[in-house]
Structures are given as C-alpha cells and as structure tokens.
Design a protein around this motif. Structure first.
Motif, PDB file in Angstrom:
ATOM      1  N   ALA A 156       0.832  -1.200   0.000  1.00 61.76           N
ATOM      2  CA  ALA A 156       0.000   0.000   0.000  1.00 61.76           C
ATOM      3  C   ALA A 156       0.870   1.255   0.000  1.00 61.76           C
ATOM      4  N   ASP A 157       1.970   1.222   0.744  1.00 55.86           N
ATOM      5  CA  ASP A 157       2.888   2.357   0.758  1.00 55.86           C
ATOM      6  C   ASP A 157       3.505   2.569  -0.625  1.00 55.86           C
ATOM      7  N   ALA A 162       3.908   5.838  -5.576  1.00 49.70           N
ATOM      8  CA  ALA A 162       3.757   6.035  -7.017  1.00 49.70           C
ATOM      9  C   ALA A 162       2.789   7.173  -7.313  1.00 49.70           C
ATOM     10  N   ARG A 163       1.712   7.239  -6.544  1.00 55.44           N
ATOM     11  CA  ARG A 163       0.739   8.328  -6.721  1.00 55.44           C
ATOM     12  C   ARG A 163       1.388   9.674  -6.387  1.00 55.44           C
ATOM     13  N   ILE A 167       2.167  13.145  -8.693  1.00 55.17           N
ATOM     14  CA  ILE A 167       1.732  14.481  -8.283  1.00 55.17           C
ATOM     15  C   ILE A 167       2.907  15.451  -8.279  1.00 55.17           C
ATOM     16  N   VAL A 168       4.038  15.024  -7.718  1.00 54.17           N
ATOM     17  CA  VAL A 168       5.216  15.898  -7.664  1.00 54.17           C
ATOM     18  C   VAL A 168       5.723  16.219  -9.061  1.00 54.17           C
ATOM     19  N   GLU A 169       5.659  15.240  -9.954  1.00 58.42           N
ATOM     20  CA  GLU A 169       6.064  15.504 -11.338  1.00 58.42           C
ATOM     21  C   GLU A 169       5.172  16.563 -11.960  1.00 58.42           C
ATOM     22  N   GLY A 185      -4.057   6.571  -1.382  1.00 58.45           N
ATOM     23  CA  GLY A 185      -4.318   7.075  -2.720  1.00 58.45           C
ATOM     24  C   GLY A 185      -4.773   8.516  -2.791  1.00 58.45           C
ATOM     25  N   LEU A 186      -4.991   9.161  -1.631  1.00 56.34           N
ATOM     26  CA  LEU A 186      -5.471  10.538  -1.598  1.00 56.34           C
ATOM     27  C   LEU A 186      -4.332  11.495  -1.265  1.00 56.34           C
ATOM     28  N   CYS A 187      -4.301  12.615  -1.957  1.00 54.79           N
ATOM     29  CA  CYS A 187      -3.279  13.626  -1.702  1.00 54.79           C
ATOM     30  C   CYS A 187      -3.715  14.479  -0.507  1.00 54.79           C
TER      31      CYS A 187
END
Length: 285
Positions: A156-157, A162-163, A167-169, A185-187
């Motif tokens: 899960a981590d 990966a998510r 986002i950072v990209e 999975g939530l920011c």
C-alpha cells in the motif's frame, strides 16, 4: 551548461551560503578533502556552525562587489547551498555595477524558484565562475537506491509513493514544489513555497482525519527534484528533523527519488527513522 566536476576545476571554491545545515555539511566535506574554500554568507541568513570557519557576509544589493572579492581570492567555482527566502532588495544599497546585473533577475522574483535560480547561475557563469552542485562536493549526500531502514514499505505504501511521484512531477512541471503527501491514494498536501516542514505540519494539524480508513495505510511523504530543474542548485534535502516531522504527521515513511534528494547527517537521520518506526526508501524514478 553541463556541470563541471570537482577534479577539473583548479583554484578555490566559494560556498555561497543560505541558512540551515547544508552549507556546514559541505564545508566539512571540503575541509576533509583538502579542497581550498571560502564561505560567503548571504546577509540576513545564518548557516549552522557559522563560527567554525571564517565567513564573508555579503548583501545581494552588492553582488558585483562579491564577484570582485571572489576573483581576488582566487575562486574559480561556486556552490550555492542553504535555504533562502525571496529577497527584498533595498534600492538605496545597490551599487552602480550591481544595478546593471539586477534587470536580469528581477523579472523572475515573482515567478517560481527554478527560473530565478537559473538566472542567478547565469550571472555567476557569465562572470567566469563554474557553478557545481552540492553533490559534486559531497557525493555521499545522495544515497544509493534501496530501503535505508529495517522497516520497509508495504504494498500500500508503494502505491501511495507512485501516486505521490506523479503528483510531484505534475507540480514540478509548473515550477511549484518538490514534495507531496499521499495516504490511501489521496493527496493530503503538496509542498509550496513555505517548504517541507510547513507541508508536514499541515498534515499533522489539519489533514490527520482525512484518511478514509483509520486502520489503513498511514501514508508517505515523497520528495523529488522538479523534472527540468538545474540540479546544481535547490536539490531537495531531508535530515533528522524531517523524520520527526513525518512521524508527527502520522506517516509510515519517507520516499526519496534516487539520485535527486540529499540526506543530511545520514547516520542520525537513519537512526531517528529506526527509533520512530518510519521507513526511509530511496526509490528509482
């Protein structure tokens, strides 16, 4: 302009220092390696351990005077390191020669960090200095890929990492930030101008209850440079304080892009992570 390696640049290195621990780490590394150096501290900021070495303080309004000083001391390359905030220039302090340089950076003061830092690098290069990254002076700052702690990320981590990387990209493409926190999975937060500490403090104080499943994955903080940034300056860094902030935010671990994030005081950083049960993973992009 390609980065110049330390072995190919003779002469003295100038450490242009902002605040925090990184300048002192680089000074110790150059001292240990027998590299001649001097420290030029930006006025209004304080590097750690500043009383350990002679320090020349300079004002940004007198940048041309700094260039003269560096040439006079035999400086051939510079390293820009440490935290700084957007400068508020005092017009009355600007000397005539610096006044000719400032129009090249003033348009970038209201934009993202990347454009401003590129303009500053260009000023140093045009005056004849080679600009190198902190990792060129202290290669040990960039750890090899892998999990640095006994605690490893769960599946899960890994999904959260990966998510967060995606986002950072996306943030980096518009020159916004170098970090994000994702849980289940939530920011929960993204890094903006106030920096990593402010992002993690927000998660600890305001986003703690945002995880859908209280018993599910606690989340990760992911750090990476911006996709097109000049890696000679502003590489993200973590240290023991980052570990403690991630723990206070209730996160399971910290994920770093391999080759792009510096770890300061690595033995202490890893020890704090082990003590607090926070994993530290250097992830391949």
């Amino acid at each position: 302009m390609p980065e110049t390696s330390p072995e190919t640049v003779p002469g003295t290195t100038a450490l242009i220092a902002g605040g925090g621990a990184l300048p002192a780490h680089l000074a110790r590394a150059m001292e240990a390696a027998g590299i001649p150096f001097l420290i030029a501290q930006i006025e209004g900021f304080a590097m750690d351990e500043a009383d350990r070495w002679p320090v020349e303080t300079f004002a940004l309004e007198r940048l041309a005077v700094l260039f003269d000083l560096l040439h006079g001391r035999g400086v051939t390359r510079v390293v820009l390191a440490g935290t700084i905030r957007r400068p508020r220039l005092d017009p009355e302090r600007i000397d005539p020669r610096t006044a000719q340089l400032l129009p090249r950076i003033l348009p970038y003061l209201a934009q993202g960090d990347d454009g401003l830092l590129r303009a500053v690098i260009a000023l140093f290069e045009d005056d004849g200095f080679a600009v190198v990254g902190a990792d060129a002076v202290a290669p040990d700052l960039l750890p090899a890929p892998g999990v640095l702690t006994g605690v490893a990320p769960s599946k899960a981590d890994e999904k959260d990492a990966a998510r967060a990387a995606a986002i950072v990209e996306g943030l980096g493409a518009v020159d916004v930030g170098q970090g994000a926190v994702v849980a289940q999975g939530l920011c929960l937060a993204v890094e903006t101008l106030p920096g990593t500490d402010a992002m993690l403090a927000f998660v600890a104080e305001a986003a703690a209850g945002c995880r859908p499943d209280p018993k599910g994955a606690r989340g990760v903080v992911y750090k990476a440079p911006k996709p097109r940034q000049d890696r000679r300056v502003d590489l993200p860094a973590i240290g023991p304080a980052t570990i403690e902030a991630a723990h206070r935010a209730g996160l399971a671990g910290i994920v770093l892009e391999a080759g792009g994030v510096m770890v300061l005081d690595r033995p202490e950083t890893v020890a704090r992570a082990e003590a607090l049960g926070v994993f530290l993973w250097v992830r391949e992009p």
